[in-house]
Design a protein around this motif. Structure first.
Motif, short mmCIF file in Angstrom:
data_model
loop_
_atom_site.label_atom_id
_atom_site.label_comp_id
_atom_site.label_asym_id
_atom_site.label_seq_id
_atom_site.Cartn_x
_atom_site.Cartn_y
_atom_site.Cartn_z
N LEU A 13 0.95 -1.35 -0.18
CA LEU A 13 -0.14 0.16 0.04
C LEU A 13 0.96 1.26 -0.06
O LEU A 13 1.99 1.22 0.40
CB LEU A 13 -0.86 0.04 1.28
CG LEU A 13 -1.97 -1.17 1.40
CD1 LEU A 13 -2.59 -1.26 2.64
CD2 LEU A 13 -3.03 -1.05 0.43
N ASP A 16 -8.12 -0.63 9.55
CA ASP A 16 -7.88 -1.66 8.42
C ASP A 16 -8.98 -1.68 7.37
O ASP A 16 -9.19 -2.38 6.72
CB ASP A 16 -7.65 -3.04 8.93
CG ASP A 16 -6.66 -3.98 7.95
OD1 ASP A 16 -6.09 -3.21 7.15
OD2 ASP A 16 -7.02 -4.99 7.86
N THR A 17 -9.81 -0.53 7.38
CA THR A 17 -11.19 -0.58 6.67
C THR A 17 -11.35 0.58 5.93
O THR A 17 -12.51 0.90 5.35
CB THR A 17 -12.45 -0.87 7.68
OG1 THR A 17 -12.16 0.13 8.82
CG2 THR A 17 -12.34 -2.26 8.24
N SER A 18 -10.63 1.45 5.51
CA SER A 18 -10.68 2.74 4.84
C SER A 18 -11.44 3.69 5.30
O SER A 18 -11.93 4.46 4.71
CB SER A 18 -10.79 2.09 3.45
OG SER A 18 -10.09 1.20 2.94
N GLN A 19 -11.70 3.70 6.70
CA GLN A 19 -12.72 4.49 7.25
C GLN A 19 -12.27 5.47 8.06
O GLN A 19 -12.94 6.59 8.15
CB GLN A 19 -13.55 3.63 8.25
CG GLN A 19 -14.59 2.89 7.33
CD GLN A 19 -15.51 1.67 8.45
OE1 GLN A 19 -14.94 1.20 9.06
NE2 GLN A 19 -16.89 1.87 8.39
N VAL A 62 -4.47 9.89 5.46
CA VAL A 62 -4.90 10.88 4.24
C VAL A 62 -3.53 11.57 4.03
O VAL A 62 -2.94 12.23 4.81
CB VAL A 62 -6.08 11.89 4.49
CG1 VAL A 62 -6.03 12.96 3.56
CG2 VAL A 62 -7.32 11.12 4.52
N LYS A 102 -7.01 8.47 0.59
CA LYS A 102 -6.55 7.53 2.06
C LYS A 102 -5.58 6.72 1.35
O LYS A 102 -5.38 5.91 0.46
CB LYS A 102 -7.81 6.78 2.28
CG LYS A 102 -8.79 7.70 2.98
CD LYS A 102 -9.87 7.00 3.40
CE LYS A 102 -10.65 8.08 4.25
NZ LYS A 102 -11.98 7.42 4.67
N CYS A 159 -4.09 4.37 2.43
CA CYS A 159 -4.06 2.80 2.81
C CYS A 159 -5.26 2.18 1.87
O CYS A 159 -5.32 0.81 1.82
CB CYS A 159 -4.71 2.73 4.40
SG CYS A 159 -6.52 3.19 4.19
N THR A 160 -5.55 3.09 0.95
CA THR A 160 -6.51 2.25 -0.19
C THR A 160 -6.25 2.59 -1.51
O THR A 160 -6.91 3.06 -2.36
CB THR A 160 -8.01 2.84 0.32
OG1 THR A 160 -8.32 2.74 1.63
CG2 THR A 160 -8.97 2.19 -0.60
N MET A 161 -4.70 2.72 -1.44
CA MET A 161 -4.11 2.82 -2.70
C MET A 161 -2.77 2.20 -2.93
O MET A 161 -2.14 2.08 -1.82
CB MET A 161 -3.87 4.45 -2.90
CG MET A 161 -3.13 4.86 -4.28
SD MET A 161 -3.22 6.78 -4.50
CE MET A 161 -2.36 6.71 -6.16
N GLY A 183 -14.57 11.68 6.27
CA GLY A 183 -13.88 10.95 6.20
C GLY A 183 -12.63 10.58 7.43
O GLY A 183 -11.70 9.85 7.09
N ASN A 184 -12.80 11.45 8.13
CA ASN A 184 -11.80 11.45 9.14
C ASN A 184 -12.33 11.33 10.71
O ASN A 184 -13.05 11.94 11.05
CB ASN A 184 -11.02 12.82 9.05
CG ASN A 184 -10.09 12.87 8.06
OD1 ASN A 184 -10.67 13.12 6.98
ND2 ASN A 184 -9.02 12.81 8.14
N LEU A 185 -11.75 10.25 11.31
CA LEU A 185 -12.39 9.77 12.75
C LEU A 185 -11.33 10.43 13.65
O LEU A 185 -10.16 10.22 13.64
CB LEU A 185 -12.64 8.46 12.95
CG LEU A 185 -13.69 7.80 11.76
CD1 LEU A 185 -13.80 6.39 12.16
CD2 LEU A 185 -14.79 8.64 11.91
#
Lengths: 156, 265
Positions: A23, A42-45, A50, A59, A61-63, A132-134
């Motif tokens: 990743l 681990d879930t793109s959430q 970023v 994100k 982690c999602t690329m 999209g940010n927690l």
């Protein structure tokens, strides 16, 4: 099997050998040792990972690292000008926009993308814009306040 | 993630060739569903074929009364496109409310419809606007494209090239979303098209996106919220899960449909 990837990270051309399944966030953290970009889920959430890819927030982690071939990446480490913080980083500090700090790099990167050319962004737009940010400690109030202040500061 | 080989074709023909020759190849569009799926080891493709470098799959154009959106066009581009905002504002709004900002910067329309997640937004727009899906070899009407949960009419080695949306008279999309995933618990797309009214529902159907003919007929006769008051969808065909029961979803279909009609103005 590994492949070679090349990209520009915080203004410097870098390359490395990665497995295709690596990743982008792993490449940044493990190979380039740019550990300011965090992994919070681990879930793109969660959005702790970023970064900017060719100017927009993504994100990491999602690329895959291989998808970033020839791209221009900016991470949290690339924002400050020497000792001088980016206006958005300064706004987070001034407004106590962080407690533990774990989500902060992702928050700041998302915020900069969100408010670019929008100095008068409203609180509602900010709250929707960072969904999209927690953050699990501040309750968001001061983060929103920081982003509003940062948006104004970026204007000047 | 399991291991895979990565391919980066520059043309559609190269992509098709890669797909044919790979033992178990998968197309990579924006990756916002596929990569999380691979991270959980729920899929194990031999090859990922990245479509991001094929120029013919990108961009938005207007052909008469039709809006043409390339398969690799990102949600953020659809949401902010002046052409989409001027001609089908409901579609721009829908795209601007998919996932979160970072997902919209990567996710693509082609990836979304090819995946056909039963709670995705774009399938409702395609069905509601009577879109046509152009592939490398044929044109498929939206009514025939979405066949079942995560199933489409696409054959094994077929690639979505573009989606063609006829510009409606008016349209609106209303979504009741899951606050964590932002997927639709129920989403209803209502469109008054040149050849009639369509009401398409996502998030609720046990077999994916579906139309509501009773509402369409009522709205064709009288395009007003009152016209569909009391029209219920059968609960037997709806999802029941931890997020919402079939009964609740059936109720939401009515509410969202009326809100969409009201939003059409």
């Amino acid at each position: 099997m590994t492949v070679t990837v090349s990209m520009t990270v915080n203004g410097e051309v870098v390359s490395g050998e990665v497995e295709p399944r690596t990743l982008l966030v792993q490449f940044l953290r493990d190979q380039l040792r740019l550990t300011g970009t965090h992994i919070g889920c681990d879930t793109s959430q969660c959005g702790a990972c970023v970064v900017h890819v060719d100017g927009v927030s993504v994100k990491s982690c999602t690329m895959l690292a291989v998808q970033a071939e020839n791209a221009a990446i900016t991470t949290i480490e690339g924002l400050a000008d020497g000792e001088r913080l980016h206006p958005m980083q300064e706004a987070f500090r001034e407004n106590h926009g962080l407690q533990c700090g774990y989500c902060t790099p992702g928050m700041v990167m998302s915020a900069i993308d969100l408010v670019r050319d929008r100095p008068d962004i409203t609180e509602d737009e900010i709250r929707k814009g960072i969904d999209g940010n927690l953050c699990r400690c501040t309750g968001y109030h001061n983060i929103v306040k920081s982003i509003k202040a940062g948006a104004q500061a970026m204007k000047g | 993630m399991y291991e895979f080989d990565y391919r980066r074709p520059n043309t559609l023909d190269e992509a098709l060739e890669a797909l044919r020759t790979a033992p178990d190849g998968k197309l990579l569009a924006g990756g916002q569903t596929l990569l999380p799926t691979l991270k959980q080891r729920l899929a194990n493709p031999s090859d990922l074929i990245d479509l991001a470098h094929i120029q013919d799959l990108k961009g938005i154009s207007v052909e008469g009364d039709t809006l043409v959106i390339g398969a690799m066009t990102r949600h953020a581009e659809v949401a902010t496109s002046p052409d989409v905002r001027a001609r089908i504002p409901a579609l721009a709004e829908l795209a601007g409310d998919i996932g979160d900002r970072q997902v919209r910067n990567r996710g693509t329309i082609g990836g979304s419809i090819a995946n056909n997640d039963p709670a995705a937004d774009y399938p409702a727009a395609c069905l509601g606007l009577n879109a046509t899906i152009t592939t490398d070899r044929r044109e498929i009407g939206a009514d025939d494209f979405f066949t079942d949960l995560f199933e489409t009419a696409l054959v094994e080695d077929e690639v979505v090239v573009a989606v063609r949306f006829p510009v409606p008279v008016r349209a609106a999309y209303m979504k009741f979303k899951n606050p964590a995933s932002r997927y639709a618990i129920v989403g209803v797309f209502v469109a008054q098209n040149s050849d009639g009214v369509r009401v398409a529902v996502t998030g609720a159907g046990a077999s994916g996106v579906f139309r509501v003919p009773e509402m369409e007929a009522a709205l064709a006769a009288d395009f007003a919220t009152g016209a569909i008051e009391g029209i219920a969808v059968p609960q037997d065909d709806l999802n029941s899960d931890i997020h919402a029961s079939a009964e609740y979803r059936a109720h939401l279909v009515g509410v969202m449909a009326r809100r969409a009609v009201a939003a059409c103005g």
